[in-house]
Design a protein around this motif. Structure first.
Motif, mmCIF file in Angstrom:
data_model
loop_
_atom_site.group_PDB
_atom_site.id
_atom_site.type_symbol
_atom_site.label_atom_id
_atom_site.label_comp_id
_atom_site.label_asym_id
_atom_site.label_seq_id
_atom_site.Cartn_x
_atom_site.Cartn_y
_atom_site.Cartn_z
ATOM 1 N N GLU A 154 0.794 -1.184 -0.027
ATOM 2 C CA GLU A 154 -0.012 -0.134 0.093
ATOM 3 C C GLU A 154 0.814 1.229 -0.056
ATOM 4 O OE1 GLU A 154 -2.307 -0.582 3.670
ATOM 5 O OE2 GLU A 154 -0.774 0.646 4.617
ATOM 6 N N THR A 185 1.047 5.497 0.745
ATOM 7 C CA THR A 185 0.286 6.600 1.528
ATOM 8 C C THR A 185 1.102 7.928 1.093
ATOM 9 O OG1 THR A 185 -0.016 4.930 3.316
ATOM 10 C CG2 THR A 185 -0.620 7.384 3.708
ATOM 11 N N ALA A 244 -4.187 10.081 2.096
ATOM 12 C CA ALA A 244 -4.754 9.099 1.616
ATOM 13 C C ALA A 244 -3.744 7.765 1.604
ATOM 14 C CB ALA A 244 -5.778 9.049 0.385
ATOM 15 N N THR A 245 -4.368 6.306 1.556
ATOM 16 C CA THR A 245 -3.779 5.183 1.115
ATOM 17 C C THR A 245 -4.323 4.591 0.260
ATOM 18 O OG1 THR A 245 -2.797 5.007 3.584
ATOM 19 C CG2 THR A 245 -3.152 3.010 2.424
ATOM 20 N N LEU A 246 -3.269 4.070 -0.757
ATOM 21 C CA LEU A 246 -4.009 3.175 -1.779
ATOM 22 C C LEU A 246 -3.304 2.019 -1.778
ATOM 23 C CD1 LEU A 246 -3.894 6.066 -4.760
ATOM 24 C CD2 LEU A 246 -5.860 5.476 -3.346
ATOM 25 N N ALA A 260 -6.023 0.399 -6.751
ATOM 26 C CA ALA A 260 -5.713 1.876 -6.880
ATOM 27 C C ALA A 260 -4.367 2.198 -6.855
ATOM 28 C CB ALA A 260 -6.430 2.505 -5.807
ATOM 29 N N SER A 267 -1.702 14.467 -4.332
ATOM 30 C CA SER A 267 -2.782 14.747 -3.470
ATOM 31 C C SER A 267 -4.237 14.583 -3.960
ATOM 32 C CB SER A 267 -2.631 15.842 -2.637
ATOM 33 O OG SER A 267 -3.049 17.077 -2.959
ATOM 34 N N PHE A 324 -4.620 11.109 -5.101
ATOM 35 C CA PHE A 324 -5.124 10.077 -3.986
ATOM 36 C C PHE A 324 -6.485 10.294 -3.441
ATOM 37 C CE2 PHE A 324 -0.884 8.901 -4.402
ATOM 38 C CZ PHE A 324 -0.445 7.785 -3.707
ATOM 39 N N ARG A 325 -6.999 11.586 -3.370
ATOM 40 C CA ARG A 325 -8.218 11.767 -2.607
ATOM 41 C C ARG A 325 -9.399 11.252 -3.725
ATOM 42 N NH1 ARG A 325 -5.675 16.692 -0.445
ATOM 43 N NH2 ARG A 325 -5.961 16.720 1.854
ATOM 44 N N LYS A 337 -9.291 7.292 -3.694
ATOM 45 C CA LYS A 337 -9.437 6.550 -2.724
ATOM 46 C C LYS A 337 -10.697 5.599 -2.527
ATOM 47 C CE LYS A 337 -8.908 5.136 1.762
ATOM 48 N NZ LYS A 337 -7.935 4.113 2.150
ATOM 49 N N CYS A 351 -13.808 16.475 -4.288
ATOM 50 C CA CYS A 351 -13.581 15.377 -4.584
ATOM 51 C C CYS A 351 -14.573 14.661 -5.558
ATOM 52 C CB CYS A 351 -12.798 14.262 -3.689
ATOM 53 S SG CYS A 351 -11.584 14.712 -2.734
#
Length: 205
Positions: A36, A38, A101-103, A107, A148, A151-152, A155, A194
Motif C-alpha cells: 500500500e 500513503t 490517503a492510502t491506496l 488503485a 494529493s 489520491f483523494r 481513494k 473530490c
C-alpha cells in the motif's frame, strides 16, 4: 484560469509556501501481505491542529488524521534525508504529517502511472516507491499537490478504468488547475470537491 483538462503533460515545479523544504512524503509499506502507498502532507503542528479543529467544527464526514513525523517515514530519517529532498538539513522539530490517503490493490497499480510521470519531472526513480522494499520519498509542494488530488479522488473508487482515468486526467492538468482542485478537496466548506473531480475525470458519482 480554465478548470478543465489542458493539453500536454509538462508542468512547472515552483518554490512552495515553505521555500524548498519538502512538504509531502510518499511512503510504500507492506501490510497484511499487500503493498500500500500513503501520501502525507508535512505541516507545522499548530497548523495541523488548526486544520483538524476546522474539520471537527464543520462536522463533516471527512476527518483529518494527524501523525507524528516518524510515523510517515520508513526508517529513522527526517524528510531532509530522503530521496527527493535537497541538500538542506531543515529543522523538523514541531512538524507533523497529515495523512492524505492510502491506496492499495488496483488503485495502487493505477496511480503508479501518475507517480512515474511526476517523478520524471523531479529526476527521481519511481521504482523507489513503486517496487522493491518499503521506502519513503520526500516531495516538493507542487509534486505533492498533484498527487494529493489523485489520491483523494481515487481513494473510494474500485473500477480500474475509472481509476486509470483519474490518474491520466490529473497527469494532464496544469499546475494551476492542480492547486485549484487541491484547495477544493481539502476545504471543510467544500465537501463535494473530490466528487466533482471524479465526475469531471471519470464520470463517476
Amino acid at each position: 484560469m480554465s478548470h478543465g483538462i489542458t493539453e500536454g503533460n509538462s508542468f512547472a515545479f515552483t518554490t512552495g509556501a515553505y521555500g524548498n523544504r519538502p512538504t509531502f512524503v510518499l511512503t510504500r509499506r507492506r501490510v497484511d501481505d499487500q503493498h500500500e502507498i500513503t501520501l502525507y502532507e508535512l505541516v507545522p503542528e499548530d497548523i495541523a491542529t488548526a486544520r483538524q479543529e476546522r474539520f471537527d467544527r464543520a462536522q463533516k464526514s471527512v476527518k483529518i488524521t494527524v501523525c507524528e513525523l516518524s510515523e510517515t517515514i520508513i526508517g529513522d530519517h527526517t524528510p531532509s534525508e530522503l530521496p527527493g529532498a535537497d541538500d538542506t538539513a531543515y529543522d523538523w522539530d514541531g512538524w507533523s504529517g497529515i495523512r492524505i490517503a492510502t491506496l492499495r490493490g488496483g488503485a495502487f497499480n493505477e496511480v503508479s502511472f501518475l507517480i512515474e510521470s511526476t517523478f520524471r519531472e523531479l529526476d527521481l526513480d519511481p521504482e523507489i516507491v513503486c517496487t522493491g522494499d518499503p521506502a519513503s520519498v520526500s516531495l516538493t509542494e507542487a509534486a505533492g499537490v498533484r498527487l494529493s488530488i489523485a489520491f483523494r479522488a481515487m481513494k473510494p473508487m474500485r473500477r480500474r478504468d475509472r481509476l486509470r482515468a483519474i490518474a491520466k486526467g490529473v497527469d494532464q492538468m496544469s499546475l494551476g488547475e492542480c492547486y485549484y482542485w487541491h484547495a477544493k478537496a481539502r476545504s471543510p466548506n467544500s465537501p463535494g470537491g473530490c466528487k466533482a473531480l471524479r465526475v469531471l475525470l471519470a464520470d463517476h458519482i
